[in-house]
Design an enzyme around this catalytic site. Structure first.
Site, mmCIF file in Angstrom:
data_model
loop_
_atom_site.group_PDB
_atom_site.id
_atom_site.type_symbol
_atom_site.label_atom_id
_atom_site.label_comp_id
_atom_site.label_asym_id
_atom_site.label_seq_id
_atom_site.Cartn_x
_atom_site.Cartn_y
_atom_site.Cartn_z
ATOM 1 N N TYR A 298 0.859 -1.192 0.000
ATOM 2 C CA TYR A 298 0.000 0.000 0.000
ATOM 3 C C TYR A 298 0.887 1.231 0.000
ATOM 4 C CZ TYR A 298 -3.379 3.507 1.650
ATOM 5 O OH TYR A 298 -4.178 4.623 1.768
ATOM 6 N N ASP B 199 9.271 2.740 0.209
ATOM 7 C CA ASP B 199 8.200 3.411 0.950
ATOM 8 C C ASP B 199 8.293 2.923 2.393
ATOM 9 O OD1 ASP B 199 5.971 4.446 2.086
ATOM 10 O OD2 ASP B 199 4.543 3.705 0.581
ATOM 11 N N LYS C 197 3.850 8.588 9.250
ATOM 12 C CA LYS C 197 3.567 7.945 10.543
ATOM 13 C C LYS C 197 4.537 8.385 11.665
ATOM 14 C CE LYS C 197 0.594 4.588 8.511
ATOM 15 N NZ LYS C 197 0.721 4.004 7.205
#
Ligand SMILES: *Cc1c(COP(=O)(O)O)cnc(C)c1O
Length: 422
Positions: free
Chosen positions: A142, A237, A265
């Protein structure tokens, strides 16, 4: 009716599905979303006053736990200075310096507001720097809700792709190539088929958004070699893995140097921050130096910069050892309970874990989407509901991983045991 069900009814009138991000919606589960009133350490308390051990931790950012005292105090001080200028400020320099000192594989960084924004910019940067258009993405990774990443393998010929979301134009799907994790031969063949057209491979070096799909080193090393051979860039990522598996994320842990890294995050410690980092040669393609445009009204928000820095300053090497040790124990506790509960009702479950991430799943050695058992969504419902009832809050979806924080200490683990066997 509980306060939560009332709030959810109200919310559904105001917001599509009652949520501002689909994974919060408890879709497919029996209960309705918990509305969190407050949080501290490893615990959240809902509006009905029920307390839960939180293993969702805002889906990752809160590596120190909720409301770490140092972060809270520094945020209060920052609040008194003002919380947005749209002008240069010193706070982002402090965070950038801390990061660049400890991430030797990059020279420069730019802050944005989310992981999605970081990925969007990384892709544009890769295309701008290579003057090529196509991007390889892996099934099961994702990368946020960027149009070009909401793509799945097509139902037609191998290598075709189609949008996995409404509203994504066909033309965009054509420039994303979907392959399976672990399939180096597929990657090689793809570069053959699309000679001089592939700008970059983007990968979660530790895929943790569709279960926890731990990759073999040969695969990650292979991606590095193949991209080099083909003048394409390798984008890691690290929005989840960055500052979690080690301070320098998977780039540090594997020793593989990606060309561009994206963060999110933990980098904001629970405030909205994302970042793109790379060597200066690549970063200088970004505006105002280069031609690749990127901007943000609230980028490098001074409050968020302080939240990120005060979180990351606390993440010394010994903290990673402690986190992993406690996560191993949490996984063992869950495994023992899953094996024993109600004469073995959940004994088909296993806990796959690494660093401070864990995934409760009926299976083992799952490394790509095709290895994931088909019906884990349905199977998850009774387990999730039982744990919720016991005051243990997992991410509300079978495909989401659990997150431990430094607040998940001995005392919390003891409490977890008590809640499980009560
Ligand atoms: C969470 C995540 C994103 C998206 O970040 P947002 O802040 O939710 O936009 C992108 N990539 C990975 C690997 C993620 O885990």
């Amino acid at each position: 009716m509980t306060n939560q069900t009332q709030l959810f009814e109200r919310s559904k009138e105001l917001v599509p599905g009652g949520v501002h991000s689909p994974v919060r919606s408890f879709k497919g589960l029996d209960s309705t979303p918990r509305f969190v009133k407050s949080a501290k350490g490893a615990y959240i308390t809902d509006v009905d006053g029920k307390e839960y051990i939180d293993f969702c931790m805002s889906f990752g950012p809160l590596i120190l736990g909720h409301r770490n005292e140092v972060v809270e105090n520094k945020l209060k001080e920052a609040l008194e200075r003002g919380w947005s200028y749209g002008a240069c400020e010193p706070y982002s320099l402090d965070l950038a310096e801390l990061l660049l000192e400890r991430l030797p594989f990059v020279d420069q960084i730019r802050f944005v507001n989310s992981g999605t924004e970081a990925v969007m910019t990384a892709l544009r940067l890769a295309r701008g720097a290579t003057k090529k258009n196509k991007i390889i993405k892996f099934n099961g990774c994702y990368h946020g809700h960027v149009d070009s990443m909401l793509i799945k393998a097509g139902s037609g010929l191998a290598g075709t792709a189609e949008a996995s979301s409404g509203g994504v134009p066909e033309g965009i799907a054509q420039d994303t190539l979907i392959l399976e994790l672990g399939d180096l031969e597929g990657v090689k063949a793809c570069f053959e088929d699309h000679k001089d057209q592939i700008a970059a491979i983007i990968v979660e070096p530790l895929p943790a958004n569709n279960g926890l799909l731990i990759q073999e080193m040969d695969f990650l090393n292979g991606l590095r070699e193949i991209t080099k051979e083909n003048d394409a860039l390798l984008i890691f990522d690290e929005v989840i893995s960055g500052f979690r598996v080690a301070f320098g994320g998977m780039a540090e842990k594997t020793g593989i140097t990606p060309d561009i890294v994206t963060y999110g995050k933990i980098i904001g410690g629970g405030l909205p921050v994302g970042a793109i980092a790379a060597k200066k040669e690549i970063m200088s393609n970004l505006a105002p130096v280069g031609s690749v445009y990127q901007a943000g009204t609230l980028s490098a928000n001074p409050l968020a910069m302080v939240g990120g820095r005060e979180t990351l300053l606390q993440m010394t090497a010994d903290k990673y050892v402690e986190l992993e040790k406690n996560t191993n124990r949490i996984a063992e506790v869950f495994k023992k309970w899953l094996a024993e509960y109600d004469g073995g009702k959940f004994s088909n479950y296993n806990v796959i874990h690494t660093a401070s991430l864990f995934w409760i799943v009926p299976g083992d050695k799952i490394r790509c989407v095709n290895n994931i058992p088909g019906n884990i969504g349905e199977d998850f419902v009774p387990l999730f509901e039982l744990l919720l009832d016991k005051g243990i809050y997992l991410s509300p979806n079978a495909y989401e991983v659990g997150f431990a924080s430094l607040a998940h200490n001995d005392e919390v683990i003891k409490d977890l045991e008590e809640r499980l066997w009560k």
